[in-house]
Design a protein around this motif. Structure first.
Motif, PDB file in Angstrom:
ATOM      1  N   ILE A  49      48.267  11.733  48.335  1.00 41.00           N
ATOM      2  CA  ILE A  49      48.598  10.377  47.607  1.00 41.00           C
ATOM      3  C   ILE A  49      50.015  10.634  47.298  1.00 41.00           C
ATOM      4  CG2 ILE A  49      48.009   9.193  45.527  1.00 41.00           C
ATOM      5  CD1 ILE A  49      45.237  10.688  45.600  1.00 41.00           C
ATOM      6  N   ALA A  50      50.632   9.507  47.612  1.00 36.33           N
ATOM      7  CA  ALA A  50      52.089   9.414  47.324  1.00 36.33           C
ATOM      8  C   ALA A  50      52.137   8.213  46.191  1.00 36.33           C
ATOM      9  CB  ALA A  50      52.996   9.350  48.457  1.00 36.33           C
ATOM     10  N   LYS A  51      53.253   8.208  45.371  1.00 37.59           N
ATOM     11  CA  LYS A  51      53.548   7.125  44.539  1.00 37.59           C
ATOM     12  C   LYS A  51      54.712   6.570  44.471  1.00 37.59           C
ATOM     13  CE  LYS A  51      49.412   8.114  41.726  1.00 37.59           C
ATOM     14  NZ  LYS A  51      48.864   8.202  40.314  1.00 37.59           N
ATOM     15  N   SER A  52      54.868   5.463  44.295  1.00 40.76           N
ATOM     16  CA  SER A  52      56.311   4.877  44.211  1.00 40.76           C
ATOM     17  C   SER A  52      56.174   3.558  43.028  1.00 40.76           C
ATOM     18  CB  SER A  52      56.807   4.248  45.380  1.00 40.76           C
ATOM     19  OG  SER A  52      58.397   3.871  45.150  1.00 40.76           O
ATOM     20  N   SER A  53      57.172   2.892  42.947  1.00 34.19           N
ATOM     21  CA  SER A  53      57.027   1.623  41.753  1.00 34.19           C
ATOM     22  C   SER A  53      58.247   0.845  42.351  1.00 34.19           C
ATOM     23  CB  SER A  53      57.200   2.204  40.347  1.00 34.19           C
ATOM     24  OG  SER A  53      58.317   2.896  40.137  1.00 34.19           O
ATOM     25  N   ILE A  54      58.069  -0.453  41.704  1.00 31.68           N
ATOM     26  CA  ILE A  54      59.326  -1.193  41.766  1.00 31.68           C
ATOM     27  C   ILE A  54      59.308  -2.057  40.438  1.00 31.68           C
ATOM     28  CG2 ILE A  54      57.992  -3.243  43.016  1.00 31.68           C
ATOM     29  CD1 ILE A  54      60.792  -3.816  44.534  1.00 31.68           C
ATOM     30  N   ARG A  55      60.580  -2.105  39.888  1.00 30.62           N
ATOM     31  CA  ARG A  55      60.787  -2.736  38.675  1.00 30.62           C
ATOM     32  C   ARG A  55      61.384  -4.253  39.072  1.00 30.62           C
ATOM     33  NH1 ARG A  55      64.156   0.571  35.518  1.00 30.62           N
ATOM     34  NH2 ARG A  55      66.015  -0.615  36.506  1.00 30.62           N
ATOM     35  N   LEU A 106      53.931   9.249  51.657  1.00 25.45           N
ATOM     36  CA  LEU A 106      55.481   9.046  51.058  1.00 25.45           C
ATOM     37  C   LEU A 106      56.028   7.803  51.782  1.00 25.45           C
ATOM     38  CD1 LEU A 106      56.301  12.737  50.745  1.00 25.45           C
ATOM     39  CD2 LEU A 106      56.168  10.931  49.039  1.00 25.45           C
ATOM     40  N   THR A 107      55.839   7.735  53.036  1.00 20.19           N
ATOM     41  CA  THR A 107      56.319   6.712  53.950  1.00 20.19           C
ATOM     42  C   THR A 107      55.767   5.454  53.622  1.00 20.19           C
ATOM     43  OG1 THR A 107      57.067   8.086  55.887  1.00 20.19           O
ATOM     44  CG2 THR A 107      57.073   5.983  56.314  1.00 20.19           C
ATOM     45  N   GLY A 108      54.233   5.459  53.472  1.00 23.04           N
ATOM     46  CA  GLY A 108      53.683   4.243  53.077  1.00 23.04           C
ATOM     47  C   GLY A 108      54.006   3.818  51.952  1.00 23.04           C
ATOM     48  N   ALA A 109      54.101   4.412  50.793  1.00 17.90           N
ATOM     49  CA  ALA A 109      54.718   4.071  49.390  1.00 17.90           C
ATOM     50  C   ALA A 109      56.091   3.697  49.495  1.00 17.90           C
ATOM     51  CB  ALA A 109      54.582   5.457  48.629  1.00 17.90           C
ATOM     52  N   SER A 110      56.989   4.025  50.148  1.00 16.84           N
ATOM     53  CA  SER A 110      58.173   3.595  50.363  1.00 16.84           C
ATOM     54  C   SER A 110      58.279   2.238  51.033  1.00 16.84           C
ATOM     55  CB  SER A 110      59.113   4.690  51.010  1.00 16.84           C
ATOM     56  OG  SER A 110      59.403   6.047  50.319  1.00 16.84           O
ATOM     57  N   THR A 111      57.679   2.309  51.938  1.00 16.22           N
ATOM     58  CA  THR A 111      57.728   0.965  52.918  1.00 16.22           C
ATOM     59  C   THR A 111      57.066  -0.066  51.978  1.00 16.22           C
ATOM     60  OG1 THR A 111      57.496   2.170  54.723  1.00 16.22           O
ATOM     61  CG2 THR A 111      56.970  -0.211  54.750  1.00 16.22           C
ATOM     62  N   SER A 112      55.911   0.048  51.314  1.00 21.36           N
ATOM     63  CA  SER A 112      55.436  -1.027  50.520  1.00 21.36           C
ATOM     64  C   SER A 112      56.567  -1.161  49.322  1.00 21.36           C
ATOM     65  CB  SER A 112      54.211  -0.314  49.849  1.00 21.36           C
ATOM     66  OG  SER A 112      53.128  -0.105  50.499  1.00 21.36           O
ATOM     67  N   ALA A 113      57.004  -0.584  48.667  1.00 19.46           N
ATOM     68  CA  ALA A 113      58.137  -1.009  47.779  1.00 19.46           C
ATOM     69  C   ALA A 113      59.294  -1.756  48.447  1.00 19.46           C
ATOM     70  CB  ALA A 113      58.625   0.318  46.836  1.00 19.46           C
ATOM     71  N   LEU A 114      59.440  -1.248  49.477  1.00 20.53           N
ATOM     72  CA  LEU A 114      60.893  -1.936  50.206  1.00 20.53           C
ATOM     73  C   LEU A 114      60.566  -3.345  50.578  1.00 20.53           C
ATOM     74  CD1 LEU A 114      61.946   0.998  52.512  1.00 20.53           C
ATOM     75  CD2 LEU A 114      63.455  -0.251  50.584  1.00 20.53           C
ATOM     76  N   ILE A 156      63.636   0.356  42.852  1.00 14.29           N
ATOM     77  CA  ILE A 156      62.447   0.932  43.410  1.00 14.29           C
ATOM     78  C   ILE A 156      62.547   2.418  42.541  1.00 14.29           C
ATOM     79  CG2 ILE A 156      61.735   2.037  45.366  1.00 14.29           C
ATOM     80  CD1 ILE A 156      62.660  -0.331  47.197  1.00 14.29           C
ATOM     81  N   GLY A 157      61.528   2.567  42.007  1.00 15.46           N
ATOM     82  CA  GLY A 157      61.413   3.804  41.197  1.00 15.46           C
ATOM     83  C   GLY A 157      61.282   5.099  42.071  1.00 15.46           C
ATOM     84  N   ASP A 158      61.098   6.019  41.197  1.00 18.67           N
ATOM     85  CA  ASP A 158      60.740   7.667  41.936  1.00 18.67           C
ATOM     86  C   ASP A 158      59.739   7.358  42.957  1.00 18.67           C
ATOM     87  OD1 ASP A 158      62.680   8.700  40.262  1.00 18.67           O
ATOM     88  OD2 ASP A 158      61.376   9.362  38.811  1.00 18.67           O
ATOM     89  N   THR A 159      59.796   8.349  43.884  1.00 21.94           N
ATOM     90  CA  THR A 159      58.813   8.086  44.896  1.00 21.94           C
ATOM     91  C   THR A 159      58.451   9.474  45.144  1.00 21.94           C
ATOM     92  OG1 THR A 159      59.399   6.218  46.089  1.00 21.94           O
ATOM     93  CG2 THR A 159      58.171   7.659  47.421  1.00 21.94           C
ATOM     94  N   PHE A 160      57.172   9.952  44.931  1.00 26.05           N
ATOM     95  CA  PHE A 160      56.714  11.384  44.839  1.00 26.05           C
ATOM     96  C   PHE A 160      55.178  11.717  45.191  1.00 26.05           C
ATOM     97  CE2 PHE A 160      55.910   9.178  40.829  1.00 26.05           C
ATOM     98  CZ  PHE A 160      54.697   9.849  40.680  1.00 26.05           C
ATOM     99  N   LEU A 161      55.451  12.861  45.755  1.00 27.64           N
ATOM    100  CA  LEU A 161      53.777  13.474  46.207  1.00 27.64           C
ATOM    101  C   LEU A 161      53.060  13.821  45.094  1.00 27.64           C
ATOM    102  CD1 LEU A 161      51.814  14.067  48.483  1.00 27.64           C
ATOM    103  CD2 LEU A 161      52.642  16.301  48.333  1.00 27.64           C
TER     104      LEU A 161
END
Length: 164
Positions: free
Chosen positions: A31-37, A121-129, A144-149
């Protein structure tokens, strides 16, 4: 303290793809997480389905799924693996300010002899992008916020849970 083993190099220091043929095939989850503000205008366009490019979160979810399946084509030392399942969850944080934060969580599952951390991680990053791409005409200042496992299970190294 866990020892670090950089095994993507041969005895001459050349980059190699790790041989995973002797590793056990197990169920592996990451499970990886990211965010976008975003600003308020982008937030309202997304939740009201008024973005001119379409369903922002739906497209971002599909892009994230597609990215998990293409990770080995993007990251040189990743093995191509069969993905069993991808779940992408997106939730807006409660915010009283003019900025709104969308949290993205990507869970990837496989039964393989190598893990799916990079795929998550790639999925989380690509979703935010993808969200950035679809909304940049309205707000180029999105962050785009911190992306992490956040979590992994399976494999020789065992389970991992990020300490918040």
């Amino acid at each position: 303290m866990m020892s670090t083993n950089f095994n993507h190099f041969d005895s001459k220091g050349n980059a190699i793809m790790v041989d995973v043929s002797n590793k056990d095939e197990t169920t592996r989850i990451a499970i990886a997480k990211s965010s976008i503000r975003t600003n308020k205008e982008v937030y309202e366009q997304i939740i009201n389905h008024q973005n001119k490019k379409g369903d922002v979160l739906g497209v971002a979810r599909v892009a994230g799924i597609m990215a998990t399946k293409q990770t080995s084509q993007l990251i040189p030392m990743c093995h191509p693996i069969a993905i069993s399942n991808v779940e992408i969850d997106m939730q807006w944080r409660d915010s009283e300010s003019e900025e709104h934060i969308l949290d993205i969580s990507v869970k990837v599952k496989t039964k393989s002899n190598t893990g799916v951390e990079m795929e998550a991680l790639t999925g989380a990053s690509t979703s935010a992008l993808t969200i950035y791409d679809m909304c940049k005409a309205v707000d180029k200042g999105m962050v785009i916020g911190d992306t992490f496992l956040d979590y992994k299970s399976g494999g020789k190294s065992g389970d991992y849970q990020r300490n918040s």
